[in-house]
Structure formats: structure tokens, C-alpha cells
Motif scaffolding. Structure first.
Motif, PDB file in Angstrom:
ATOM      1  N   MET A  51       0.816  -1.212   0.000  1.00  0.00           N
ATOM      2  CA  MET A  51       0.000   0.000   0.000  1.00  0.00           C
ATOM      3  C   MET A  51       0.847   1.258   0.000  1.00  0.00           C
ATOM      4  O   MET A  51       0.438   2.298  -0.547  1.00  0.00           O
ATOM      5  CB  MET A  51      -0.943  -0.017   1.213  1.00  0.00           C
ATOM      6  CG  MET A  51      -2.017  -1.093   1.149  1.00  0.00           C
ATOM      7  SD  MET A  51      -2.917  -1.282   2.710  1.00  0.00           S
ATOM      8  CE  MET A  51      -3.693   0.320   2.843  1.00  0.00           C
ATOM      9  N   LEU A  52       2.020   1.221   0.615  1.00  0.00           N
ATOM     10  CA  LEU A  52       2.917   2.368   0.603  1.00  0.00           C
ATOM     11  C   LEU A  52       3.702   2.486  -0.697  1.00  0.00           C
ATOM     12  O   LEU A  52       4.443   3.460  -0.892  1.00  0.00           O
ATOM     13  CB  LEU A  52       3.882   2.291   1.786  1.00  0.00           C
ATOM     14  CG  LEU A  52       3.258   2.484   3.172  1.00  0.00           C
ATOM     15  CD1 LEU A  52       4.273   2.229   4.268  1.00  0.00           C
ATOM     16  CD2 LEU A  52       2.687   3.901   3.316  1.00  0.00           C
ATOM     17  N   GLY A  53       3.611   1.512  -1.580  1.00  0.00           N
ATOM     18  CA  GLY A  53       4.282   1.576  -2.869  1.00  0.00           C
ATOM     19  C   GLY A  53       5.768   1.328  -2.815  1.00  0.00           C
ATOM     20  O   GLY A  53       6.506   1.813  -3.692  1.00  0.00           O
ATOM     21  N   LEU A  54       6.234   0.570  -1.811  1.00  0.00           N
ATOM     22  CA  LEU A  54       7.661   0.304  -1.725  1.00  0.00           C
ATOM     23  C   LEU A  54       8.156  -0.523  -2.908  1.00  0.00           C
ATOM     24  O   LEU A  54       9.313  -0.388  -3.323  1.00  0.00           O
ATOM     25  CB  LEU A  54       7.972  -0.420  -0.409  1.00  0.00           C
ATOM     26  CG  LEU A  54       7.637   0.349   0.886  1.00  0.00           C
ATOM     27  CD1 LEU A  54       8.040  -0.469   2.100  1.00  0.00           C
ATOM     28  CD2 LEU A  54       8.331   1.706   0.902  1.00  0.00           C
ATOM     29  N   HIS A  55       7.282  -1.362  -3.470  1.00  0.00           N
ATOM     30  CA  HIS A  55       7.698  -2.185  -4.604  1.00  0.00           C
ATOM     31  C   HIS A  55       7.910  -1.360  -5.867  1.00  0.00           C
ATOM     32  O   HIS A  55       8.483  -1.845  -6.845  1.00  0.00           O
ATOM     33  CB  HIS A  55       6.640  -3.272  -4.861  1.00  0.00           C
ATOM     34  CG  HIS A  55       5.275  -2.697  -5.150  1.00  0.00           C
ATOM     35  ND1 HIS A  55       4.473  -2.206  -4.165  1.00  0.00           N
ATOM     36  CD2 HIS A  55       4.597  -2.536  -6.316  1.00  0.00           C
ATOM     37  CE1 HIS A  55       3.338  -1.770  -4.690  1.00  0.00           C
ATOM     38  NE2 HIS A  55       3.389  -1.961  -6.011  1.00  0.00           N
ATOM     39  N   GLU A  56       7.434  -0.100  -5.870  1.00  0.00           N
ATOM     40  CA  GLU A  56       7.589   0.739  -7.040  1.00  0.00           C
ATOM     41  C   GLU A  56       8.874   1.560  -7.030  1.00  0.00           C
ATOM     42  O   GLU A  56       9.232   2.152  -8.051  1.00  0.00           O
ATOM     43  CB  GLU A  56       6.389   1.680  -7.174  1.00  0.00           C
ATOM     44  CG  GLU A  56       5.057   0.960  -7.330  1.00  0.00           C
ATOM     45  CD  GLU A  56       3.889   1.927  -7.348  1.00  0.00           C
ATOM     46  OE1 GLU A  56       4.143   3.154  -7.170  1.00  0.00           O
ATOM     47  OE2 GLU A  56       2.747   1.487  -7.521  1.00  0.00           O
ATOM     48  N   VAL A  57       9.544   1.633  -5.884  1.00  0.00           N
ATOM     49  CA  VAL A  57      10.703   2.524  -5.772  1.00  0.00           C
ATOM     50  C   VAL A  57      12.008   1.778  -5.521  1.00  0.00           C
ATOM     51  O   VAL A  57      13.081   2.361  -5.716  1.00  0.00           O
ATOM     52  CB  VAL A  57      10.464   3.557  -4.645  1.00  0.00           C
ATOM     53  CG1 VAL A  57       9.274   4.446  -5.000  1.00  0.00           C
ATOM     54  CG2 VAL A  57      10.230   2.871  -3.309  1.00  0.00           C
ATOM     55  N   VAL A  58      11.943   0.534  -5.056  1.00  0.00           N
ATOM     56  CA  VAL A  58      13.174  -0.197  -4.750  1.00  0.00           C
ATOM     57  C   VAL A  58      13.666  -0.906  -6.015  1.00  0.00           C
ATOM     58  O   VAL A  58      12.885  -1.185  -6.938  1.00  0.00           O
ATOM     59  CB  VAL A  58      12.943  -1.225  -3.629  1.00  0.00           C
ATOM     60  CG1 VAL A  58      12.505  -0.529  -2.361  1.00  0.00           C
ATOM     61  CG2 VAL A  58      11.906  -2.255  -4.044  1.00  0.00           C
ATOM     62  N   PRO A  59      14.965  -1.208  -6.107  1.00  0.00           N
ATOM     63  CA  PRO A  59      15.480  -1.973  -7.265  1.00  0.00           C
ATOM     64  C   PRO A  59      14.818  -3.345  -7.356  1.00  0.00           C
ATOM     65  O   PRO A  59      14.372  -3.914  -6.357  1.00  0.00           O
ATOM     66  CB  PRO A  59      16.982  -2.069  -6.979  1.00  0.00           C
ATOM     67  CG  PRO A  59      17.275  -0.938  -6.047  1.00  0.00           C
ATOM     68  CD  PRO A  59      16.050  -0.748  -5.218  1.00  0.00           C
ATOM     69  N   ILE A  60      14.804  -3.885  -8.563  1.00  0.00           N
ATOM     70  CA  ILE A  60      14.116  -5.146  -8.800  1.00  0.00           C
ATOM     71  C   ILE A  60      14.745  -6.286  -8.026  1.00  0.00           C
ATOM     72  O   ILE A  60      14.059  -7.190  -7.542  1.00  0.00           O
ATOM     73  CB  ILE A  60      14.087  -5.455 -10.323  1.00  0.00           C
ATOM     74  CG1 ILE A  60      13.196  -6.662 -10.605  1.00  0.00           C
ATOM     75  CG2 ILE A  60      15.498  -5.648 -10.857  1.00  0.00           C
ATOM     76  CD1 ILE A  60      11.767  -6.474 -10.223  1.00  0.00           C
ATOM     77  N   GLU A  61      16.086  -6.231  -7.857  1.00  0.00           N
ATOM     78  CA  GLU A  61      16.745  -7.298  -7.101  1.00  0.00           C
ATOM     79  C   GLU A  61      16.294  -7.281  -5.639  1.00  0.00           C
ATOM     80  O   GLU A  61      16.015  -8.330  -5.036  1.00  0.00           O
ATOM     81  CB  GLU A  61      18.267  -7.153  -7.187  1.00  0.00           C
ATOM     82  CG  GLU A  61      18.842  -7.331  -8.589  1.00  0.00           C
ATOM     83  CD  GLU A  61      18.709  -6.076  -9.432  1.00  0.00           C
ATOM     84  OE1 GLU A  61      18.222  -5.050  -8.881  1.00  0.00           O
ATOM     85  OE2 GLU A  61      19.062  -6.108 -10.638  1.00  0.00           O
ATOM     86  N   VAL A  62      16.264  -6.088  -5.063  1.00  0.00           N
ATOM     87  CA  VAL A  62      15.804  -5.978  -3.668  1.00  0.00           C
ATOM     88  C   VAL A  62      14.348  -6.401  -3.555  1.00  0.00           C
ATOM     89  O   VAL A  62      13.942  -7.060  -2.585  1.00  0.00           O
ATOM     90  CB  VAL A  62      16.002  -4.535  -3.169  1.00  0.00           C
ATOM     91  CG1 VAL A  62      15.461  -4.384  -1.739  1.00  0.00           C
ATOM     92  CG2 VAL A  62      17.460  -4.135  -3.214  1.00  0.00           C
ATOM     93  N   LEU A  63      13.560  -6.067  -4.562  1.00  0.00           N
ATOM     94  CA  LEU A  63      12.143  -6.436  -4.522  1.00  0.00           C
ATOM     95  C   LEU A  63      11.951  -7.947  -4.515  1.00  0.00           C
ATOM     96  O   LEU A  63      11.199  -8.482  -3.693  1.00  0.00           O
ATOM     97  CB  LEU A  63      11.434  -5.809  -5.730  1.00  0.00           C
ATOM     98  CG  LEU A  63       9.943  -6.158  -5.874  1.00  0.00           C
ATOM     99  CD1 LEU A  63       9.166  -5.645  -4.679  1.00  0.00           C
ATOM    100  CD2 LEU A  63       9.386  -5.576  -7.164  1.00  0.00           C
ATOM    101  N   TRP A  64      12.660  -8.667  -5.420  1.00  0.00           N
ATOM    102  CA  TRP A  64      12.505 -10.122  -5.444  1.00  0.00           C
ATOM    103  C   TRP A  64      13.056 -10.755  -4.170  1.00  0.00           C
ATOM    104  O   TRP A  64      12.521 -11.751  -3.686  1.00  0.00           O
ATOM    105  CB  TRP A  64      13.196 -10.697  -6.671  1.00  0.00           C
ATOM    106  CG  TRP A  64      12.405 -10.487  -7.932  1.00  0.00           C
ATOM    107  CD1 TRP A  64      12.756  -9.738  -8.991  1.00  0.00           C
ATOM    108  CD2 TRP A  64      11.124 -11.036  -8.220  1.00  0.00           C
ATOM    109  NE1 TRP A  64      11.783  -9.760  -9.967  1.00  0.00           N
ATOM    110  CE2 TRP A  64      10.751 -10.566  -9.522  1.00  0.00           C
ATOM    111  CE3 TRP A  64      10.245 -11.874  -7.543  1.00  0.00           C
ATOM    112  CZ2 TRP A  64       9.560 -10.903 -10.123  1.00  0.00           C
ATOM    113  CZ3 TRP A  64       9.052 -12.210  -8.165  1.00  0.00           C
ATOM    114  CH2 TRP A  64       8.702 -11.730  -9.428  1.00  0.00           C
ATOM    115  N   GLY A  65      14.112 -10.158  -3.607  1.00  0.00           N
ATOM    116  CA  GLY A  65      14.602 -10.685  -2.335  1.00  0.00           C
ATOM    117  C   GLY A  65      13.580 -10.523  -1.222  1.00  0.00           C
ATOM    118  O   GLY A  65      13.390 -11.421  -0.393  1.00  0.00           O
ATOM    119  N   ALA A  66      12.886  -9.376  -1.221  1.00  0.00           N
ATOM    120  CA  ALA A  66      11.852  -9.162  -0.205  1.00  0.00           C
ATOM    121  C   ALA A  66      10.682 -10.112  -0.400  1.00  0.00           C
ATOM    122  O   ALA A  66      10.107 -10.627   0.575  1.00  0.00           O
ATOM    123  CB  ALA A  66      11.375  -7.706  -0.266  1.00  0.00           C
ATOM    124  N   VAL A  67      10.323 -10.365  -1.664  1.00  0.00           N
ATOM    125  CA  VAL A  67       9.232 -11.307  -1.931  1.00  0.00           C
ATOM    126  C   VAL A  67       9.602 -12.705  -1.448  1.00  0.00           C
ATOM    127  O   VAL A  67       8.791 -13.427  -0.837  1.00  0.00           O
ATOM    128  CB  VAL A  67       8.883 -11.306  -3.433  1.00  0.00           C
ATOM    129  CG1 VAL A  67       7.912 -12.430  -3.762  1.00  0.00           C
ATOM    130  CG2 VAL A  67       8.285  -9.962  -3.838  1.00  0.00           C
TER     131      VAL A  67
END
Length: 875
Positions: A51-67
Motif C-alpha cells: 500500500m505504501l508503494g515500496l515495490h515501485e521505488v526499490v530496485p528489482i533485485e531488492v524487490l525479489w529478495g523481499a518477496v
């Protein structure tokens, strides 16, 4: 013998159906909370991030690691829930319910007798035991669930997850969760590289409106306050999105060769359209909500006190609230009677600018206040002026009243010599060229000093003032000399008007005699109250004159030692309490006792020496006197608030009999005294009060409609008197210039404003609102007392270094309340015998009164007041 049969057992257990079900449901909630909290925390964390849109601002590598981390945490949470899940059974619920009852009656009912079954007596005891347990089972209630999981989550991760989700609800958007699905379906690059846009509408802060996230606003009509800041941000390919607007009033043409803008910031100033063209296009028709200009109006003519203080009512309002205001006072030269010293052209004087008082607490959208000030010493006092008021809102819009003609209030002088001196002071301040003329007129006034003055001292002082005036007229006058001489002339006029010690004593005697005659002749309550107020003023003036003369005598003595005589030492608070006691007796109708108390008061005033509050000499410092005065004001305000609350109760319960017993307060705010709520007189002494209640109960019912409005008016008048008393105390507040003293004065200002509001509410009959304002006044009084206490403590700490020797000398002469010498080095204990002379009973009475006074102070700790009350009950 009554048997406890199996049917009885079934009926008993059937009565436990709902307590048992609710207990089992609570156990299920416990299992769910203890098993599912990790899974709920993971879900809330994931939703908050989306909801805060963190997935829209972080690098894709960090995003997949968080997922991946969130997926692993979710799997672990599911395993944790599976391992800790256990369905609660009916026997478990019955055992928990049984353990909550005394003696475990359910277990006892299901047990069988192991031994002695063939013994009739033993069997009878066993049946009686089961019947007793059956009775206990009937009282069974469901056991509450224990949902605490702090032992399983010592670091409170679940609370952090709830906090993150709450922040996402406030500052995020639920629609952003849907972009996660686009990323999962291969749209990650499109989501990050654009083209996308974001927009915010931030209204002016003074409007109190929240910021709008334009992505959440549907296309169509939208209303915004004027001055709203619009912020637009474009992401992705340059030129894929375009923003156009007609609300800012900017008519400048864009340079066609300039690169396309990706950020836009403009303010809304008129109606128009805001458009986003391109993917996810959006168009809004903006309607501007104008900011209305403030308004201010003078409500009436100024109210002037006896000493010249002006109270000018006004009202102001604004759609978002008034920020500040000021009053401007100008001399109306065309309306001045240009005679005598006013014939010459006046010297230039700056206009009087006074800030308007604003409500400290509450809404400033619409309010009424009073401009209170004293212009008695100003050169324009008692001359025609024009007054205009101006207010300003947060948008710096102004509103001003039309100039209002009035006479600038000033103090009136009734002594002929003082009035002549004030008139010459006015002429001197009007124009410096009047200095020689003013000196000649004052010489003529003082030609026969035995007729113009009461003492040679004041005549000599006026002669010196005339000499200075003529010398300045001869050699030139500057601003400093003019203001200093004008101040000396004012001080001498005040002394001539108020008189010396003998004049003050004579006024006090006349006031005492008039009050005594009124009590003997059976005057009305209003006349007695007015005469009592006159006695208070005369006594206060006499005390001030006595203090000044005593200070002058002490300055003339060598070493500053006081003469010790047969005079009685009393403080102003002691006299105040005596007059309060006299007024209390008169209000209760006990005129014989009131006359005796007034006679004792007259005898004490004949032989009295005022103490100046030195430590260890039986007096009080100005700070302590101010503290006691505030405590008395707080008690009076509490009494008025209690009375207003009882009147409010009587509006809904007209048959209530209040104020007729010793525990309640009557109309005068005292405990168990004064008038009852039906208007009858109550003695507050138990039996007499009850008798009055029986005799007056029927006769007063017919007067309720006639006296209802008068009662509120009486409360309003007493509230106004208490406000005037607060003004007097504020003028004597010590500690000026210190942070603590300034804080105490600010708190008194808040208390005064709340009292003014309460007075107006009482006059309007709005008792509920009056009680609220009275509560605010009492809270402000407590704040002032706390700040004053801190100021007194700070002053005492500053004085300790230079008073060591003097304190040790005084300490050696101190005695305790029983007349015993203190121990060595100022110790509080002593083995010496009590000095029980003829004055021992008086000292004991003073000690008793002091304990009683401290026990009534609401600012003292409850533990201390309980201890003092126990002492009073014992002795």
C-alpha cells in the motif's frame, strides 16, 4: 431425606449449557490468537509495504529478495500455526469452568462415594455435599479468554505489523496493491519505467484541510481552497504524458524548443481545469472556494471602572480563524474644546496602538472579547479620540472598523487640588510651551497651603514640582525630563486624592459606622453587601497607607530595627478573613454575632502594626500573600461552580432539596450556609437548617418562576466580583521579569478570560457552558499557583547566600507555637517547658485556625489534608 438423583445431575449440567459454550468459544479464540499471530503479522507487513508503494521505488533485485523473504516467513508462519493448533474439547472447557468455581463443584457432582456407602449417616453427608455443590454450579459464569501472546512474541512483532498497516492506511493507497499483480505478470518494467504520474493537492495550512492524493480522485468536479498547491510528477518516457491547467492564472507561453517538463508546481487562484493527457488520463473541473475576509465590530460603549480602567467589547470572525488584531486610538482634534491650556497647538504624539486580546484556547472563527486597558496617565486621557480596530487572518486579509468617536477614559479626581494638578499635568503634556503657564497656575492654587493641603509635606512637594517646572520652562525640556516630571505630578495627585494615613483611617471608620448602623436598622441584603464592599476598599487603602508610613519610619531608625510596643501584628490576609467571617454571619442572619465581630474588628484596627512578611517574624512575604490570595480565589470559584452545577440539576429536577444540609453549599458558595436552592435562608448548622427547610418548603414553590432568572443573575454578579478580585491580585503578583513569574501571570490571564466567558454564560442562562468555563478558570488558577510557587522557591534560593548571618540571628529569637525556645542551631525540638502565659489560649486558637485553613487548601496533597483533618477531629 431428599435424594440427589441422576435426573438432578442432568438438570444441573443442562444449566451449564451457555457458560460452557462461551468458555469453549473463548478457548478457541485463545488457540487462534496464540497460533495465528505470526501469519497475521506477515500478512500485515506485506499489505503495508504494497500500500505504501515500496515495490515501485526499490530496485528489482531488492524487490525479489523481499518477496522471497516474505514467502519464507509465510511458510514458517503456516507451519507454526499447524504445530500449535489444538481444538478445545468439551471436557477441557468443563475443566476450566470447574477450576473457576470454589471447591471444583463439577468434579464433586460427577464423583461417587468410595467408602461408607452403606452407612446412612455417611450417605446423608455425601448427599448434602452434592446438593451444596449443585447450588454452587448454578452460580457458574463463562471464563474470559486470555488473548495475551506476549510470552510467545517477546519483541512485539505483531504490534509493529499493526502500526505499519495503520501508517499504510493513513498515507498509502489500497489501489497500489493491484500493481503487484502487474509485476508478477511481467509488467514490472512498464510499472517502473512508466509512463505513470502522481499528483497532490495541498491546501493552505491555516485552512485545516488534508492533502489530497490526486491519483485517488475520480475525474469530474473537485472543490479546493484558494491558494492550494498542486504538485504533479511524471515518470517514464519524456513526452508520453502532458499536464495542462487553467487554475493558476499563468498566461506565459511555453517555449516549444524547451525540453518537456516532468514536474509541475502551481497554486490554485481561480476556477479552471487540470488535465493529465496520456495513459491513465485524468481531467478535473476545479471550483475555487474563496477565503472570506475577516470581520470585526465594536459592540458598544466602553465600560469604565472607578480608577479609570477601560473595558471595550468587540467581536471578530473569519471563515478559517482570526490570527491577530490591534486597536488604534487617535486624538480627535476637531472635537477638543480648545480652551485654557489646550488653545496652543499640541506637540506631536504617536497614535496609541494596542494589540487586541485573542482567545488562548478554543476556536477563533467567531468570538467576543474585551479590550481592557488603563489610559489614565496618557496625555489624551478624558479627551475626545477616535478608535478603530483591525484584524488579520492567516491569508493576510484585513478588516477594519470605521473610526468610532469616544472620550478616552481616565481616572477622575475629586480632590480640588489633585484635580488642578492633573489638569496642569495634561496641559504640560499637551504642549511644552504650557510649562510656564502651568507653573503659574499651580502657584496660585498653592498660595494658601493650609486650605489646599492636609499636610505641610504635600505642600512642600508641590512647591518643588513647581520650581522644577519653571526651571525646565526656562532652560528647555527634553523627553526624559518631561516624562519624569509628569510621573511625579501624577504620584502627588494620587496621594492628594487618596489622602494620608489619617484620611484613610477616617474613611475606614465611617465605613465601619455605616455598616454597623445598617445592621442595627435591618437594612436589605443588597445595601449591606454594598457597605461591606466599601469597608473592604477603605480597609485596603488604610493598610497601604499604614505600610508606607511604617516603611518610612523603619528607614529613619538606625540599623533598620523595628520598635516593639503593645501594637498587634496582623497581615492583610488576617483582616480579609475577619471581614469574610463578618459577611458570612450577616448572610446567615446572625446579626448579633456579626455586630460583635465588627466590634472586635474595630478594636483591632485601632491598635495594629502591619507586618511585612520577614521570615521568622510572624509575617508573610508578598509571594506568600499572593499564594494565599490565589488559594482563596480558587475556593470561591469552586463554590460558584458547585452552585451552578446544582442549579443545572434543579432545572431537570425542580423538586430537589439541595443546600439544606451541612454537607451542601448554599447560594453564597460556602459549605452548608446561606440560602437554600428554593431561596430560603439556611443556617448550615444541622437542626436549624432542617427546621428552615420544613417551614419554607411549601411557601417557596410559588416563587420559583419569579426567582429563576434572578438566581442566575446573582451568580453572574458574584462571578464578576471574583473577576475583579483576580484583576487586583494580578496587579500585585510578584516575580515580574522571571520565567516563573511571567508564567504565573499568563495563567492568571487565562483564568480571567475563562471567568469572563463564565460570567457571560451565566447572564445568558447557559449553565452547562458556564461550568465548563469555570473549570478552565480553576485549572488556570492551579497552573498560576504552581508557577508562583516555583518563583517563590527560586527567589528564596537566590536570597539564601546573603542572609546567612541575619537568619541565624533571627533563628535564635524564634519560639515554637507553644512559646518554647527552639533547640540549638534552629532545631525544631526542645526540652524546655511550654510558656503558658495569659496569651496561651490565643496562640492555641491561632494554631487551630492555621491548621483548619491549610486543611481547606485544595492545592495541598490529599495525604497532608487527611492528616490535618485528623488533627482537627482530635482537638
Amino acid at each position: 431425606m431428599v435424594q440427589f438423583t441422576p435426573d438432578d445431575l442432568r438438570r444441573t449440567l443442562a444449566g451449564l449449557r451457555w457458560p460452557l459454550r462461551l468458555t469453549r468459544l473463548g478457548m478457541f479464540a485463545e488457540v487462534a490468537a496464540q497460533s495465528l499471530w505470526p501469519l497475521m503479522a506477515v500478512i500485515l507487513f506485506a499489505l503495508a509495504a504494497a500500500m505504501l508503494g515500496l515495490h515501485e521505488v526499490v530496485p528489482i533485485e531488492v524487490l525479489w529478495g523481499a518477496v522471497g523473504l516474505a514467502t519464507a516467513a509465510g511458510i514458517w508462519a503456516v507451519v507454526y500455526a499447524y504445530r500449535h493448533w489444538a481444538w478445545p474439547t468439551k471436557p477441557q472447557a468443563m475443566a476450566r469452568l470447574d477450576s473457576s468455581l470454589k471447591g471444583r463443584p463439577l468434579t464433586a457432582l460427577l464423583d461417587d462415594q468410595a467408602i461408607g456407602e452403606q452407612d446412612a449417616a455417611s450417605a446423608a453427608v455425601w448427599r448434602a455435599h452434592k446438593r451444596r455443590m449443585a447450588e454452587r454450579v448454578k452460580e457458574a459464569k463463562s471464563v474470559p479468554a486470555d488473548l495475551r501472546v506476549s510470552s510467545r512474541d517477546p519483541y512485539a512483532f505483531r504490534l509493529v505489523a499493526v502500526l505499519a498497516f495503520a501508517v499504510a492506511l493513513l498515507f498509502g493507497s489500497i489501489w497500489r496493491v493491484g500493481t503487484v499483480a502487474q509485476m508478477a505478470s511481467g509488467g514490472t518494467g512498464a510499472a517502473i519505467s512508466g509512463p505513470v504520474w502522481e499528483g497532490w493537492a495541498e491546501p493552505p495550512r491555516y485552512s485545516g484541510k488534508p492533502t489530497l492524493y490526486l491519483n485517488d480522485q475520480d475525474a469530474g468536479e473537485i472543490e479546493l481552497p484558494i491558494g492550494t498547491l498542486i504538485t504533479m510528477r511524471l515518470y517514464g518516457e519524456v513526452g508520453a504524458l502532458e499536464v495542462s491547467e487553467t487554475v493558476s492564472g499563468n498566461t506565459a507561453q511555453a517555449d516549444p524548443e524547451a525540453p518537456a517538463k516532468m514536474a509541475f508546481d502551481f497554486k490554485v487562484s481561480k476556477n479552471g481545469v487540470i488535465s493529465v493527457d496520456g495513459p491513465d488520463a485524468r481531467h478535473w473541473n476545479v471550483t475555487v472556494r474563496q477565503d472570506a475576509a475577516p470581520e470585526v465590530v465594536i459592540l458598544g460603549k466602553p465600560e469604565v471602572s472607578v480608577l479609570g480602567e477601560m473595558r471595550l467589547p468587540f467581536a471578530a470572525k473569519d471563515d478559517y480563524g482570526v490570527e491577530a488584531g490591534e486597536a488604534r486610538i487617535l486624538l480627535d482634534l476637531a472635537s477638543v474644546d480648545r480652551r485654557y491650556g489646550l488653545v496652543t497647538d499640541p506637540d506631536p504624539q504617536p497614535e496609541i496602538i494596542v494589540p487586541l486580546p485573542m482567545p488562548i484556547a478554543g476556536n477563533r472563527v467567531a468570538f467576543e472579547e474585551n479590550l481592557i486597558d488603563d489610559f489614565s496617565q496618557h496625555p489624551w486621557a478624558n479627551l475626545p479620540v477616535t478608535v478603530s480596530m483591525k484584524v488579520l487572518d492567516a491569508a493576510e486579509q484585513e478588516a477594519q472598523t470605521a473610526p468610532t468617536q469616544m472620550t478616552l477614559p481616565g481616572r477622575r479626581f475629586f480632590d480640588p487640588t489633585a484635580a488642578a494638578l492633573i489638569e496642569m499635568r495634561r496641559d504640560f503634556l499637551w504642549s511644552r510651551s504650557n510649562a510656564r503657564r502651568s507653573g503659574q497656575i499651580l502657584r496660585a492654587v498653592s498660595y494658601l497651603p493650609q486650605q489646599a493641603f492636609r499636610s505641610e509635606t504635600t505642600a512642600l512637594r508641590l512647591r518643588k514640582l513647581i520650581d522644577r517646572l519653571e526651571m525646565l520652562a526656562r532652560f528647555g525640556i527634553n523627553d526624559e525630563n518631561q516624562s519624569k516630571l509628569a510621573q511625579d505630578m501624577w504620584n502627588l495627585a494620587i496621594e492628594l486624592e487618596e489622602g494620608d494615613l489619617e484620611d484613610a483611617r477616617e474613611r475606614m471608620r465611617r465605613a465601619q459606622e455605616r455598616l454597623n448602623e445598617a445592621m442595627k436598622n435591618g437594612a436589605s441584603d443588597e445595601e449591606i453587601a454594598e457597605l461591606m464592599q466599601e469597608l473592604r476598599r477603605a480597609t485596603e487603602e488604610y493598610m497601604q497607607q499604614l505600610q508606607r508610613e511604617q516603611a518610612q519610619r523603619q528607614d529613619q531608625q538606625e540599623g533598620g530595627e523595628q520598635q516593639q510596643g503593645e501594637s498587634m501584628q496582623m497581615t492583610q490576609d488576617d483582616l480579609q478573613r475577619m471581614m469574610d467571617r463578618i459577611q458570612e454571619l450577616m448572610e446567615q442572619g446572625r446579626m448579633a454575632e456579626a455586630e460583635q465581630a465588627l466590634k472586635e474588628f474595630q478594636e483591632m484596627m485601632e491598635n495594629m502594626q502591619v507586618t511585612e512578611g520577614q521570615q521568622g517574624e510572624g509575617g508573610q512575604s508578598p509571594g506568600e500573600q499572593a499564594m494565599e490570595g490565589l488559594a482563596d480565589t480558587l475556593r470561591e470559584q469552586q463554590g460558584l461552580s458547585d452552585q451552578a452545577f446544582r442549579d443545572l440539576q434543579e432545572q431537570f429536577n425542580p423538586n430537589a432539596q439541595a443546600g439544606e444540609n451541612q454537607g451542601n453549599e448554599g447560594r453564597n458558595g460556602g459549605q452548608g450556609r446561606g440560602q437554600s436552592h428554593e431561596g430560603q435562608q439556611g443556617e448550615g448548622e444541622g437542626e436549624q437548617n432542617s427546621q428552615n427547610g420544613e417551614e419554607g418548603g411549601g411557601g417557596q414553590q410559588g416563587q420559583g418562576n419569579q426567582e429563576g432568572q434572578g438566581q442566575e443573575q446573582s451568580l453572574a454578579q458574584r462571578q464578576q466580583q471574583l473577576r475583579d478580585e483576580l484583576n487586583r491580585q494580578e496587579g500585585r503578583m510578584p516575580g515580574q521579569g522571571t520565567p516563573e513569574g511571567d508564567a504565573a501571570r499568563d495563567a492568571l490571564g487565562r483564568a480571567g478570560d475563562a471567568m469572563d466567558e463564565a460570567e457571560q454564560n451565566l447572564r445568558d442562562g447557559d449553565l452547562a457552558e458556564a461550568i465548563d468555563n469555570q473549570s478552565q478558570a480553576m485549572e488556570a488558577l492551579r497552573d498560576s499557583m504552581r508557577s508562583l510557587g516555583e518563583a517563590i522557591a527560586e527567589e528564596q534560593r537566590n536570597q539564601q547566600q546573603g542572609q546567612g548571618g541575619q537568619q541565624s540571628d533571627r533563628r535564635a529569637d524564634n519560639r515554637d507555637p507553644l512559646g518554647r525556645d527552639q533547640g540549638s542551631n534552629g532545631a525544631t525540638g526542645s526540652d524546655s517547658e511550654a510558656n503558658l502565659d495569659d496569651d496561651a489560649h490565643n496562640r492555641a486558637r491561632e494554631l487551630y485556625d492555621e491548621i483548619r485553613r491549610h486543611s481547606e487548601e485544595a492545592t495541598r496533597p490529599k495525604l497532608e489534608r487527611d492528616y490535618l483533618n485528623r488533627l482537627l477531629d482530635r482537638f
